[in-house]
Structure formats: C-alpha cells, structure tokens
Design an enzyme around this catalytic site. Structure first.
Site, short mmCIF file in Angstrom:
data_model
loop_
_atom_site.label_atom_id
_atom_site.label_comp_id
_atom_site.label_asym_id
_atom_site.label_seq_id
_atom_site.Cartn_x
_atom_site.Cartn_y
_atom_site.Cartn_z
N HIS A 1 26.34 -29.52 70.72
CA HIS A 1 25.39 -28.87 70.07
C HIS A 1 25.52 -27.65 69.63
CE1 HIS A 1 22.04 -31.93 71.65
NE2 HIS A 1 23.05 -32.55 70.72
N GLU A 2 25.86 -26.82 70.93
CA GLU A 2 26.39 -25.33 70.78
C GLU A 2 27.52 -25.10 69.88
OE1 GLU A 2 26.06 -27.06 73.32
OE2 GLU A 2 24.76 -26.09 75.12
N VAL B 1 26.73 -18.46 49.35
CA VAL B 1 27.25 -19.73 49.43
C VAL B 1 26.52 -20.61 48.33
CG1 VAL B 1 25.69 -20.35 51.16
CG2 VAL B 1 27.81 -21.87 50.89
N GLU B 2 27.30 -21.41 47.65
CA GLU B 2 26.75 -22.50 46.62
C GLU B 2 26.06 -23.61 47.38
OE1 GLU B 2 26.08 -25.38 44.12
OE2 GLU B 2 27.55 -25.67 45.67
N SER B 3 24.59 -23.74 46.80
CA SER B 3 24.06 -24.46 47.72
C SER B 3 24.45 -26.00 47.72
CB SER B 3 22.52 -24.60 47.38
OG SER B 3 22.38 -25.10 46.14
N CYS C 1 27.74 -37.05 69.67
CA CYS C 1 28.07 -36.55 70.94
C CYS C 1 29.48 -36.90 71.16
CB CYS C 1 27.25 -37.05 71.80
SG CYS C 1 27.45 -36.62 73.47
N ASP D 1 23.55 -37.51 67.37
CA ASP D 1 22.78 -36.42 67.41
C ASP D 1 22.09 -36.14 66.03
OD1 ASP D 1 23.22 -36.00 70.34
OD2 ASP D 1 24.85 -35.14 69.94
#
Ligand SMILES: [Ca+2]
Ligand SMILES: [Ca+2]
Ligand SMILES: [Ca+2]
Ligand SMILES: [Ca+2]
Ligand SMILES: [Ca+2]
Ligand SMILES: [Ca+2]
Ligand SMILES: [Ca+2]
Ligand SMILES: [Ca+2]
Ligand SMILES: [Ca+2]
Ligand SMILES: [Ca+2]
Ligand SMILES: [Ca+2]
Ligand SMILES: [Ca+2]
Ligand SMILES: [Ca+2]
Ligand SMILES: [Ca+2]
Ligand SMILES: [Ca+2]
Ligand SMILES: [Ca+2]
Lengths: 158, 158, 158, 158, 158, 158, 158, 158, 158, 158
Positions: free
Chosen positions: B87-88, B68-70, B46, B53
């Site tokens: 968060h946003e 995307v490669e995992s 945070c 968080d």
C-alpha cells in the site's frame, strides 16, 4: 502532447431524439431478470418558465426478446437537455419510448426531480405487456408505491 | 444493431506503466489553484499473498508549468491492476511519478485502502518543489494530517 | 473437498504479547510520510468487572528508520483479547510498545471505545522523538484535539 | 525480520475460472436458512472498451445438500478480474455457476456496478430448483424487486 | 431463576450530588494525554417549567496528578436527573465540580441539548490551571469553537 | 385553467453569457461578511467528447462595494449549459467573471464534478483584491485546502 | 479511593457455555409480542485460521411461556469469545440453544459479520414451534429475507 | 375534557419586532464561554416575489455583562415570519439587534437558507466589541470560514 | 427583566401516573387514519440496578371514537422518569394504558432502548379492538415485524 | 440595476385559501400513474399556543380525469402560514380539499411535523374514489403504514 487517447466527439442530438435508441437481442429470454438503469444527471427545460429542471431517473425493466443498448439510452436521455416538457410528461415519454423499442414484459420509470421553491415533484409510470402475470405485477407495484421506492439511495454508489 | 456508438477499445497496459502519463501546459501558471483527482476504483495486488487490494486514491496538487492529462492519468492508475506492491509503495510511486512528470509546486497522494481481516491501512505522501513557500505548506499539511483528511466523503458525489 | 485453499492456523498468543511485534526498514527515511493503521475489531477485558470491552483503534505515525510489520501488528492487537486493562492503559501501552519498537519521529494512538451504561470513554495518547520539530507537532496536535479527530468515519470504508 | 507470519501466495487464476469453485455438505439440510455473501471488491473488464468495471456483488441462497466453500468463492469472483463481459452477463454467469455447483433450493445474484458517464447499471438474476415452493419464492421476489433491495447498505458494516 | 447474576442496586442519589465524585492518581502525569467522557443520556429539569431537558454531554480533559473515577462520574451526572437548572448552568457546574476535584491542566464541557419548540441551546465552558501553556490552549480552543466541534457524531459509535 | 400564476418565460441565453451578470451596491461595505452561493445544478459540455458534465458549484466571497444580483448569477451559471469547456476552465472563468463584475475583497470558486469512468475532478480557484490582508487570506485558505472543504454536504439542506 | 461503587467481577466462562442461559416466566403469554436483543459486540474464532471474527447479532422472538433472562444471554453470547466455529454454525447454535431454553412460538437469529479480505458473510436462521400459524410466519419471513433485513441500522441507537 | 394543560396563547407579534428581545445578567462575566442558539424553523418573506423563505439560523456568542433571554429570542425570530427582507439582511439584522441588546464580546450569525430554483444562499455576519482580542477573533473566524462551518449537522440532534 | 414570558411550572407527577391521560372526541371516526407520537426523550429506571434507562418510544394508532390529548400523553410518558420497570413492561404498560383510555381500533408501541454493556433490547407490543379487520391487521403487522420497523430514523426530523 | 429579471410579486393569500387550487385535464387517464408532491417548507400555527408549527408534507395520488396545477398547490399550502389548526386537521384538510378538486382514484397525505418539547406528531390520512380496486388499495396501504413510510428521506434530494 495528448496523443494516447483519441477522444472522438459523439454527435449528441440537439433536442428530444427517440430515434437514437437501439436494441439488441436478450440472450436469456427464458429466464426473467431485472435490469436497472440509473441516470444520475438528467436535465430538461420547464415549458412554463424555460428554466432547467434536474432529476435522477430510474428505469427498471424485465426484458422479453430485446434489450436497450446502454450507450444509445444515455444519448437518448441526454437529448432531453434542451427539450421543454413537464416532469410527468418526461417520465411518461421515457416509459413509452422504451416500451415501444423493446416490448419488455414489464417496465417502470421513476423521476426524482430536485425542488423548485419549496416543492419537489416525483412522477412514476409503468407499463406491462398486458399478460396476466405482468399486469398483476404492475398493479401490485402500483399499490405498494411510495416516493423513491423503486429507486435507490445514491450515497451507496461509492 | 449497435451502430451509433463506435466504442473503440483503449489499449490498457498489462502492468505498471508510468510511461503512459502525458502532460499539457498550465494556462494559469501565475495564479495558484488546486486540482484534485479522485480515483474511486484503484486496485493492485498484494506482493505477499497475491490477493487483490482496493483503494480510493486522492491526488491533490498545485500546478506550476504543466498539468497531467486526465485520461492518461486514468490509464496510468489502472496499470496498477496487475502490479504487486505494498500500500505505502503504491502511494509513494504515484506521488513520485506525477512529480517527475509535472514538476508541480506541491503534490500529495492519499490512499484509503479497504480492510483486510480487521486492519485497514491508509498511507499519505507528499512532495514540494523545495521552495520556501511550498516546503512550509508541505510541513503544515503534514502536521495537521488525520486519516482521510485530504480526501472527501464520496457519499457527497451524487 | 476443501482442497484448494490450505488455511493454516496462525498461532495467536493467549494474552498480551508485545514480543510478537516485528519491524522492517523504512525505504524512504528522508521523506516524511504518515501511515495509519485502523483496527476495527479491538477487544480487551475490563479489569474491574471482567466484562469484554470493544473499540476502534487508530494508530497514526511518521516513521524514522523502521516501520512496523502489519501482520505482526494485527497479532499484537489481538493479543489484548484476554487481557485485563483500563481503556486509557490499553491506549498508552500500544503507544509505548510501538514507540519502543520503531523509534518513530511521531506516533499517536486513539481508542474509540463503545459505551457502557450511557458513558463512553475515548483516550488519546502520543509520543515524539523529542526533537524540536516533532515535539512541536505533538503539542499542536494535542492543542487541537477533539474526540474522534485523529480517527475517521468508518462508514467511508466501502 | 518478517519471520512470524509465513504469508504464502495463493495461486490466483489469470482469468474466468469456474473450475475453482468447491462445495461441502450442508449440515442442516432439513432446516432452510439463508446465507449471504457480499463481495465488496468485484472487478471485471468492459468487452466494448476494455475499461475496468467495479461492483458490489450480493449472493443470497438457500442451500439444499451442498454449500459453496467461501475461499473458493472468493478466488472464483476474483477470476473475473481480467475477464471481459457485460454487467448483466457477469451476474448471470455467477448465478448459473453457483447453481450448477450447489443445486440450491434458491439463489439470487445482485450486482451494484459503479456509474460510467452518468449512467449506472444494476442487474439482478435468480434461479430456483423448480419445485413449487421455491419457484413461487422466485416469482414473489422478482415481483417485489427494487434496485439494491436484495443487497445492503455497506456503511452498516463497521 | 435469575440466580447467576447478582444485580445489586447502586444507591443513586435523588438530586444534584457533587460529593459522589471520586478521583485516583494519574499514572502518567509526565505525559499529557486527553481523556474524553461522553454521557449519551444526560437529563435535568428546566427550572422555569419543570419539564425534563435532555442532552449529550462531552467532557474533554488533560489530567495533571488526578483523574476522575468513571463510575463515580456516571453517578454524579445521573444526579442531575431531578435537579432544576438552566442548560448553561448545568454545563458550568459540571466543569467547575470536575476542576475542583481533579485540578486538571485543562478541562472543557460541551452540552448538546435537544430542541424545545424550534430552538436548541448548546453551551460550552472551559477552565485551565492558569499556566501560560494551558491558558493559551484555552484561548485558542475558545477562538476556534463552532457548535458541536468538541463533541463527536455518535452515529460513529457502532 | 392555469390563470392564477402568470409564469413568464425568462429569456435564458443559449450559451456562455457573462454579460447577463448584474450587480448592486453593498449596504454594509464597512463590515466584512461572507456570502455563499451554491448552484446545485451546474452543467456544461466536455470539449473533448461533447458529453454533458455535471457539478455542484460553490461561490464564497467577501464583498467590497458591490454584490452580484442572485437571479442574474443563476442565469449566468445556466448559460454554461451548452458551452464546451474543461472542468478547471469553467471554475476559473466563473471566478474571473465575478471578480471583474464586483471587485470583491476576496472570492473563491469550488466545483464538485461527478465522476467519469472511475475518476472525479474537483477544481478550486480564488482571487483577492491584492491588499495585504486578503492576499494573506487567499494564501492561508490555499494552504489549508482539502477536496470539498470550501463547500458543504448538501444532505444538510432539508 | 474507589470506594463507592463496589464493582464485583462476574465469572465469565472461558468458552462456549450454553448452560449459563436462564429463563423466567412470560407475564403476557396470551398476547403475542416481539422482543429483540442486539449484541453489538459478538466475537468468536475462525476454526480454519484461528483468527477472531466479529459480528452484530440480532435475536428476534415471540415468547410463549418463557423468556430468556437478559444478563444470562449476554454472558452466553460472550462465551463464544474463545470458541472456534464457522459463521453459519454460530448463528445456528444460538438459534437452537435459545429455542431449547424457551420453546418460543418463533425465533430468528441474524449475524452481520465484518468482512475478511473483500468478502463478508451474513447467515440467517429461524425456528418455529411447528404450529400452523408460526410455521407460516417462518416461511413468509424466509421468503421476504434480504441481507440485514431482520436487523437494524445501529447508527440510529444514539 | 382537556382540562389538565391550560395552554395560554403567547401574543406573537405580527411582524418584525426587535423590541420583544429581553436580557438578563451574565452570572459568569469573568469566564468566557460560548452559547449557541439554533433556530431550526426560521421563515421570512422574499421582498421581490412575496414567496416565503426558510432557513436554519445559528447564533454563536460570547457574553459580556448580559445574555439574551431564550424565549424572547424565540419570539423575536418568529417575528420575521411575515416580514419581507433579503437573506443577507435578515442575518445582518439579527446580528445587529442582538449586539445592541447584549453588547457581547463577540457574536456571529449564520443562515442556512433552503434553495430556490437550483441556487441556495448562505450569509454569515459577525461583530465584536472592538477590543483587540475579540477583533482578532473576528478576523480569524472570518478568514477560516467555509459554508456551514459555524453551524452543525442537525441530524446529530436526536 | 424576564417579564414577557410568564413560564408557569407544569405540575409533573413524581412517578408513574396513568391517571393524567386525557382524551377528546375523534372528529373523523368514519374515516380511518393513523396518528403517530414519537417521544424522543423517554427515561425510566432499571428495577434490578436502579440505573436510568433511555429510549425512543413510537406510538402508532388508528382512533375509533376517542383520541389521546398530546400534552397529557407527554406528561404521562414523563411520569416513568422515576419509575422502576423492565423495558418490556414499560412498553406493555403504555400500550395497555392507552388502549384502556381510547379504545382505538388498533394501537402499537415500540421502544428503542439504548444499549447496556453491549446488549440493546427493543420490545414491541400491540392491541386491536378484536374485530376481524383489526385483529388481522395486528397479525399481519406482527408477522412482518423487524427491529425498528414501526419507528423511523430520527435523523429525518430536521 | 436589477433590470433583467422582472420579479413580479405573486399575490399570496393571508390565510387558509382552498379557492386558489386549480386543476387541468390528465393527459393519460387510461394509464394509472403516481404523482408525488413534497412540500419541504410547510408551516401553520398551533391553535392552542399561537406558536408556529413546521412540517414536511407528502402528497401521493393517482389521478383520474384531473390533476392539480403545481403552482396553485404551492400557494394553497403556503396559505396555511397564518392559519391556526392542529397537525391532524391540517393533514385532513389538505387531503379533503385535493380530493374535492381532482376526484382522484386515490390520494394520501402525510405530515412529518418537527418536535415540540420531546414529542413529535406524524398524521397520515387517505381517501379513495370508493371503487373496489382503490378502496382495497387504501385498506392495504393503511394496514402497512409505518411512520414516514409514504414519504422519503430528503437527504436524497441533492
Ligand atoms: Ca423538443
Ligand atoms: Ca460508501
Ligand atoms: Ca509489475
Ligand atoms: Ca494479561
Ligand atoms: Ca476470459
Ligand atoms: Ca437540586
Ligand atoms: Ca457504523
Ligand atoms: Ca460556447
Ligand atoms: Ca469451544
Ligand atoms: Ca442519532
Ligand atoms: Ca416589519
Ligand atoms: Ca414587513
Ligand atoms: Ca413507581
Ligand atoms: Ca435533514
Ligand atoms: Ca384561518
Ligand atoms: Ca446526495
């Protein structure tokens, strides 16, 4: 372009392979503690029909001088993948192989197998080092058994 | 005695690192399909209090030419570990970084953050390639949103 | 010996206090996104009996130029603690106070109140900025309502 | 405009920091009582792979003369964030550090770690003050252990 | 010594009593909102066998000028206690009695009755004020029905 | 003494075997109906690490002239047991093999794979017969996707 | 028009008020029985931050000559609403106030407080009348404690 | 001494018996309403192996002039007990037999069969009276199908 | 046309009617066994307010020479429907009436009553035949009580 | 075209058939272990009404020299399908038939029958070989019984 990661294939054995199990010294042999391993993805073959069986395996033990190395345990459990054995015998084998490896004070193995045609089978086996304290522990846990008791609801994992 | 395994330490970046993301060509660009990634263990800091968080992050996308490669995605998400952001903004950043990498037809990111003092915050962001079909999909999904809808009950995993 | 922490008491208002609400500019006004706040610990007083009421409050909104600051929202919601109002009016008040503060594109408030003597009451209110797109969104969400739909099972939080 | 709140950043230590733990006198030393702390958001690093590990940590203890201050405990637990240690050793460390701080009559620590590749590990450790009563309690609880038993289903929290 | 409380017996009617229903003016007739009542403890009598039936009753409505007073609703629902009627007719009666009282824009009633001998029955009825908007809402909700859809999992209440 | 039963070993193929799939005529080709198969015990191998992967596979389809025989489907799905393929490619292969076999009006395949190291992947693919009605169905279902949506909570099975 | 009901406001005390507790004679003092009260809606204030705390409180007791009147208990528990006290002290206070009122054979109080910033605290306290039987019961229950054990999953209530 | 009850044996048919179905006039043919029957205890025999199959059957319909009598439905469903038929055909038969009896505006039948050897099958069939409105309803519900969607979690029943 | 069924109305008593209870001889008096009855639909009236109360009642007993006939038990429990009594007294009455009827070796009754205004009450009573073995069983079960322990999660029923 | 599989109809007996039970030698008679069978699909007929009853049957035993063969057990349990017997007698019969077959050290049978008209019945019976150790085990398990305790939540199976 997958350069970062360097996935190296582990050499998984093709069938039942107790020799892959490895151990390391317990750092706290003077203070009893429980270690639980949950294998959420155990699979073997039914010796009667050749059909795959699936289970959750719970291994609870109190170490003495040695502990099982977790990745070797994983490879060992995956070695049952193409191995044909009854539910009860898989559980017994796991219990005995780990006892032989580590000589723990106490160990127990519980298998929650998924149903076949309306019937599910859950075996449970245990071993102690034969001392009075752990033999009594074994008897008491045996006496208080109920199906799934020495496992855990996996819905709690996340 | 831990000889079998050969664990090699991955070099995890110390803070927010979009440059670790890697892509590879989609083998089925002619046939739309959804891929979902769930990161069950996202954590960031945070920026107001410095306190950690925690969240579950769901990423749903329809690939175009690239995917995307995992494992690079995993390292990328773990790079937020010591990064301070609201968060946003974490959710928006993930959405934009992945859009920039893959140019998917559509992508959305949902963050289910654990509560702080009686209040929980769940952000949800999405982007399309701007074509009529996927812009309409974006609007419709936006209009039908409810908290947690584009994620899943993780108690179903095992 | 509690020296490290420095807990400083926040000055919580004694009753309903819409004036504590604060806002800050939306960094992404061009890209619609949902933000959800869940207040797991809402309490007010019944104006008929004086008895405390308890609820989970879900606030879902799509910001325009401004966003509500989360800690001020928390203090605002806690200001209902000693305030006497019917379930439906609490939900309407929260909806209107937040609309007045932020002028969002769309906002909705759902209250899941615990039962009293075999009857539970769940109110749901919403407001749009009156533009065609968000007024249509409001109508569609109203038409698809079911109790609890715009909230979430809190058993998913941990 | 965020004037009301005054968030002040806590100075979180960068790595394992037992020295942040603080205690205060138990007001009821004559009457045994249990206190449970649940840390729903514990994370550390795997010493073999560098990968983050996640767990729920349950700490149950019966205080003697001293009790641990809860916010210092929180900071202490968060200090494992960038610390590399095996699951079993994290649990042992927490148990010993708290025992050293408070000298409780009895203390136990349970770690529910999330799975890695189909295997989950749950360690459980405990210590008593060595008196006959609490040593017997320790033995009995050890004998009745099952995975997750001394924790709780967190779906009950809300 | 029970002096503080002053429990005064409400005069519950002995059988089906629609006349107890009371209404009050809707303070927000210009802004559509949903109100849901859940009666967790509905019981009536089977007209064929005389045996008690039990159900959860969900009432969802959008008020126009009037709203039903909640305690009178509770007494009304409890008046089915010694009344003999089929499941479907109880639900229809409740829907019609409340429509007649309030003249809402839209109302629906769902009854989740407990099973009898391996069979459970769930009736669902609805009425609109006949205007185009709410008649369309009625049709759409009817078309999207599934059992239990317009109710809610009561395990979410606490 | 196991004389009654006559377990005859099925000859399970050792690796990926689309040729075992069998079909039979749909008795109701004039009336669209859904058939869902859930394979609760799917397993394959990760082509990068050689490690076993586990999933629940949901197959939903609307038959045209032919239907897949269920036991041949079971043997086919079990043939992935020792086959190395990415999650997304397993799901695509199953979808295409079944489409080729049955030429259904519509088919979709969803794979709920268990997590690896904090990341879970859920792929979803679908195919239609290209007619206007089923192509529209495909688009609509794609547009309304959320993770797990076209599957089901298996805790409902017993 | 709300004439039927006659809601009369109870005079709820503004802060901690043990004097509201009332008792009545146990009709069955010769036959031990448990009575459990669950307060699903307990709230108090944190003495450090002024922030509201929320909990479920479970009270289990075996009466001797007197029993607590339930509505006075409710008012008593609600009197903590504006009272500042630590979690552990609220639980101790409730236990002692009820013991003082009723002189039961045995009583225990468990508080399941909701988390604050990733840490939840559950206190548990108990008292007996000091006789051999109930002091032994107290010790045994203390020895078998686990978090939440002397409470109940409230999802079972409806 | 079991004198009170007078259990009179119902004459359950020994095999599939559509002729036991009875109907009665719908009292509200002008107002569409849904009626749902859940048979929690359906069982039939597998025509291939002779082994019993078990399912939950959901029947949802909108009556026109006639409704099915519930006890005759129960006896009808129980008549499958010794009848050999595939899952899909049981569901189709139930749908057609009830359509033939009642001529409803719309009817659908969903069967949630328990797994056999790692595979579960869920069939879903529906019929309308062919009018434009209900044929459209049928198509829309077909298009929105997911496994279990037109049923309900039976854990909600008590 | 509802000819098949012949529903004959049982003559349910209008209020508390212990005289309807019937017994029959236990066929296995030499071998202890538990029988549990769960009444999922118990209701009585609050003697203070006249308001209906609802509960799940669990009756567990070990028969001696006689057993209670199940349908007479059902009618007996339903006879509380219009009877006014406190929660604790209903449970005691049921326990004593059944003890008087059957003279079992041991019997216990648990009532899980739904909450009223934020407070739920769960009473638990038990009786033995006074012999050493069953008196000890009674004491041990009393000592190990927790709320709901001698009942069961009804979500397991289907 | 269903050529691959070779389904051969098992010859299921038409009514109660204890003679189908088969046994085989226990490979580990020196080491006590539990085996649990769960029959998720047990059904019999009510001897009073002729109506089908449904249950989950749990069988837990510790083998001595012999074990029951699982497929013969399945056929035996299915032989109750058209057999009329009370709940308690079914459970007793299963217990005694298996004891007679295997002469186990200990065996117990639990039946979770689904409700009939608001009442559910759960019987539980057990037998030991009469030796001191297992007779004590039987008594202890009897003393600690609660409904469902020696079974398991089947929602854990997948
Ligand atoms: Ca082998
Ligand atoms: Ca969870
Ligand atoms: Ca940074
Ligand atoms: Ca006020
Ligand atoms: Ca360190
Ligand atoms: Ca009447
Ligand atoms: Ca809850
Ligand atoms: Ca291959
Ligand atoms: Ca005070
Ligand atoms: Ca429930
Ligand atoms: Ca037939
Ligand atoms: Ca037949
Ligand atoms: Ca009376
Ligand atoms: Ca279930
Ligand atoms: Ca027979
Ligand atoms: Ca599961």
């Amino acid at each position: 372009s997958v350069s970062l990661l360097g996935n190296t294939k582990t050499n998984y054995p093709e069938t039942y392979a107790p020799e892959v199990l490895e151990k390391f010294p317990n750092k706290h042999p003077d203070n009893d503690a429980w270690t639980t391993f949950v294998c959420t993805e155990f699979t073997s073959l039914c010796p009667m029909t050749g059909q795959p069986d699936f289970a959750k395996i719970f291994i609870n033990y109190i170490a003495d001088k040695d502990m099982v190395e977790s990745k070797s345990l994983k490879i060992y459990l995956f070695s049952f993948r193409n191995h044909g054995d009854f539910h009860e015998d898989c559980v017994q084998k796991i219990c005995k192989d780990l006892f032989k490896l580590m000589k723990p004070k106490y160990i127990e193995v519980q298998g929650d197998f998924t149903p076949r045609g309306g019937i599910a089978i859950f075996p449970y086996a245990s071993m102690s080092n034969g001392s009075k304290k752990y033999e009594a522990m074994k008897d008491a846990r045996m006496a208080n058994y109920s199906p799934g008791k020495y496992g855990m609801d996996l819905a709690r994992l996340y």
